[in-house]
Design a protein around this motif. Structure first.
Motif, PDB file in Angstrom:
ATOM      1  N   GLU A  54       0.950  -1.262   0.193  1.00 28.52           N
ATOM      2  CA  GLU A  54      -0.093  -0.201   0.079  1.00 28.52           C
ATOM      3  C   GLU A  54       0.856   1.295  -0.127  1.00 28.52           C
ATOM      4  N   THR A  55       2.014   1.341   0.731  1.00 33.51           N
ATOM      5  CA  THR A  55       2.882   2.472   0.622  1.00 33.51           C
ATOM      6  C   THR A  55       3.404   2.593  -0.848  1.00 33.51           C
ATOM      7  N   MET A  56       3.981   1.347  -1.230  1.00 32.20           N
ATOM      8  CA  MET A  56       4.465   1.414  -2.715  1.00 32.20           C
ATOM      9  C   MET A  56       3.626   1.905  -3.715  1.00 32.20           C
ATOM     10  N   ARG A  57       2.196   1.664  -3.489  1.00 31.89           N
ATOM     11  CA  ARG A  57       1.301   2.221  -4.415  1.00 31.89           C
ATOM     12  C   ARG A  57       1.083   3.571  -4.485  1.00 31.89           C
ATOM     13  N   GLN A 108      14.836  -3.330   1.433  1.00 31.96           N
ATOM     14  CA  GLN A 108      14.135  -2.438   1.567  1.00 31.96           C
ATOM     15  C   GLN A 108      14.222  -1.797   2.996  1.00 31.96           C
ATOM     16  N   ILE A 109      14.335  -0.589   3.171  1.00 35.54           N
ATOM     17  CA  ILE A 109      14.347  -0.018   4.455  1.00 35.54           C
ATOM     18  C   ILE A 109      12.995   0.934   4.760  1.00 35.54           C
ATOM     19  N   CYS A 148       3.532   2.075   8.151  1.00 36.29           N
ATOM     20  CA  CYS A 148       4.752   2.634   7.343  1.00 36.29           C
ATOM     21  C   CYS A 148       4.584   3.824   6.890  1.00 36.29           C
ATOM     22  N   LEU A 149       5.600   4.839   7.329  1.00 31.22           N
ATOM     23  CA  LEU A 149       5.390   6.256   6.990  1.00 31.22           C
ATOM     24  C   LEU A 149       6.285   6.545   5.676  1.00 31.22           C
ATOM     25  N   GLY A 150       7.145   5.743   5.402  1.00 28.89           N
ATOM     26  CA  GLY A 150       8.030   5.882   4.213  1.00 28.89           C
ATOM     27  C   GLY A 150       8.948   4.463   4.086  1.00 28.89           C
ATOM     28  N   VAL A 200       9.598   6.212  -1.505  1.00 32.14           N
ATOM     29  CA  VAL A 200       8.266   6.908  -1.189  1.00 32.14           C
ATOM     30  C   VAL A 200       8.032   7.117   0.245  1.00 32.14           C
ATOM     31  N   VAL A 201       7.206   8.268   0.223  1.00 27.73           N
ATOM     32  CA  VAL A 201       6.857   8.834   1.631  1.00 27.73           C
ATOM     33  C   VAL A 201       5.423   8.843   1.803  1.00 27.73           C
ATOM     34  N   ASN A 202       4.581   8.314   2.438  1.00 27.10           N
ATOM     35  CA  ASN A 202       3.280   8.345   2.556  1.00 27.10           C
ATOM     36  C   ASN A 202       2.787   9.592   2.532  1.00 27.10           C
ATOM     37  N   PRO A 203       1.997  10.176   1.604  1.00 25.17           N
ATOM     38  CA  PRO A 203       1.576  11.699   1.594  1.00 25.17           C
ATOM     39  C   PRO A 203       1.014  12.147   2.753  1.00 25.17           C
ATOM     40  N   GLU A 204       0.383  11.555   3.733  1.00 30.14           N
ATOM     41  CA  GLU A 204       0.210  12.107   4.992  1.00 30.14           C
ATOM     42  C   GLU A 204       1.234  12.439   5.894  1.00 30.14           C
ATOM     43  N   PHE A 205       2.355  12.082   5.448  1.00 32.02           N
ATOM     44  CA  PHE A 205       3.625  12.186   6.484  1.00 32.02           C
ATOM     45  C   PHE A 205       4.712  12.976   5.823  1.00 32.02           C
ATOM     46  N   ARG A 206       4.270  13.496   4.583  1.00 35.20           N
ATOM     47  CA  ARG A 206       5.535  14.451   3.858  1.00 35.20           C
ATOM     48  C   ARG A 206       5.838  15.451   4.658  1.00 35.20           C
ATOM     49  N   SER A 207       6.934  16.132   4.257  1.00 36.97           N
ATOM     50  CA  SER A 207       7.407  17.311   4.991  1.00 36.97           C
ATOM     51  C   SER A 207       7.377  17.047   6.636  1.00 36.97           C
ATOM     52  N   LYS A 208       7.613  15.980   7.101  1.00 39.12           N
ATOM     53  CA  LYS A 208       7.844  15.693   8.530  1.00 39.12           C
ATOM     54  C   LYS A 208       9.260  14.877   8.696  1.00 39.12           C
ATOM     55  N   GLY A 209      10.171  15.178   7.922  1.00 44.01           N
ATOM     56  CA  GLY A 209      11.414  14.460   8.146  1.00 44.01           C
ATOM     57  C   GLY A 209      11.667  12.978   7.862  1.00 44.01           C
ATOM     58  N   ILE A 210      10.703  12.412   7.312  1.00 42.06           N
ATOM     59  CA  ILE A 210      10.720  10.936   7.067  1.00 42.06           C
ATOM     60  C   ILE A 210      11.782  10.653   5.781  1.00 42.06           C
ATOM     61  N   GLY A 211      11.607  11.444   4.968  1.00 44.77           N
ATOM     62  CA  GLY A 211      12.772  11.175   3.689  1.00 44.77           C
ATOM     63  C   GLY A 211      13.915  11.479   4.266  1.00 44.77           C
ATOM     64  N   LYS A 212      14.324  12.467   5.140  1.00 38.92           N
ATOM     65  CA  LYS A 212      15.592  12.740   5.408  1.00 38.92           C
ATOM     66  C   LYS A 212      15.925  11.352   6.310  1.00 38.92           C
ATOM     67  N   ILE A 213      15.213  10.870   6.969  1.00 34.79           N
ATOM     68  CA  ILE A 213      15.565   9.707   8.168  1.00 34.79           C
ATOM     69  C   ILE A 213      16.049   8.667   7.033  1.00 34.79           C
TER      70      ILE A 213
END
Length: 135
Positions: free
Chosen positions: A6-9, A34-35, A43-45, A67-80
């Motif tokens: 679902e996150t990959m989608r 996968q990480i 799964c946030l990202g 991919v980061v779940n759109p509900e959790f974007r701009s919260k530092g998940i991608g940087k993690i």
């Protein structure tokens, strides 16, 4: 990995569970992992990555399917995720980290620039059969 379809989608909306399982079975023997970042089992990202060697760079780590779940974007998940990938690449003694971002995905471009990535060249693609594509 299959549990995170679902996150990959969010990245590949038309990805079927059958195709995902088939592709993973082909990718995993080639060092694909996968990480993910999770909170309360959500799964946030997630990102895939794999290491390989090329003549121009030597050993490298490739980010794939980030991919980061759109509900959790701009919260530092991608940087993690990118920080973790960078440490993994250092631990594997890689010379570099590489990735592809679709040409029209300007938000991803901005994100990767902000993480210290920059374009080195063009990734050329010749589509042979559009029906086989996930996007």
């Amino acid at each position: 990995m299959l549990q995170q379809i679902e996150t990959m989608r969010f990245l590949y909306p038309n990805l079927s569970i059958e195709k995902y399982e088939e592709y993973l079975s082909q990718m995993i023997p080639h060092n694909y992992i996968q990480i993910g970042v999770f909170e309360n089992e959500v799964c946030l990202g997630i990102t895939g990555c794999w290491s390989a060697t090329k003549l121009w760079t030597g050993k490298y780590l490739e980010i794939d399917n980030f991919v980061v779940n759109p509900e959790f974007r701009s919260k530092g998940i991608g940087k993690i995720l990118t920080d973790y990938i960078e440490q993994k690449a250092i631990n594997l003694d890689c010379s570099s980290i590489v990735l592809d971002a679709f040409t029209g995905n300007f938000a991803a471009h901005r994100f990767y620039y902000n993480q210290g990535y920059g374009p080195k060249g063009f990734h050329f693609v010749k589509i042979l059969d559009k029906k086989k594509l996930t996007v």
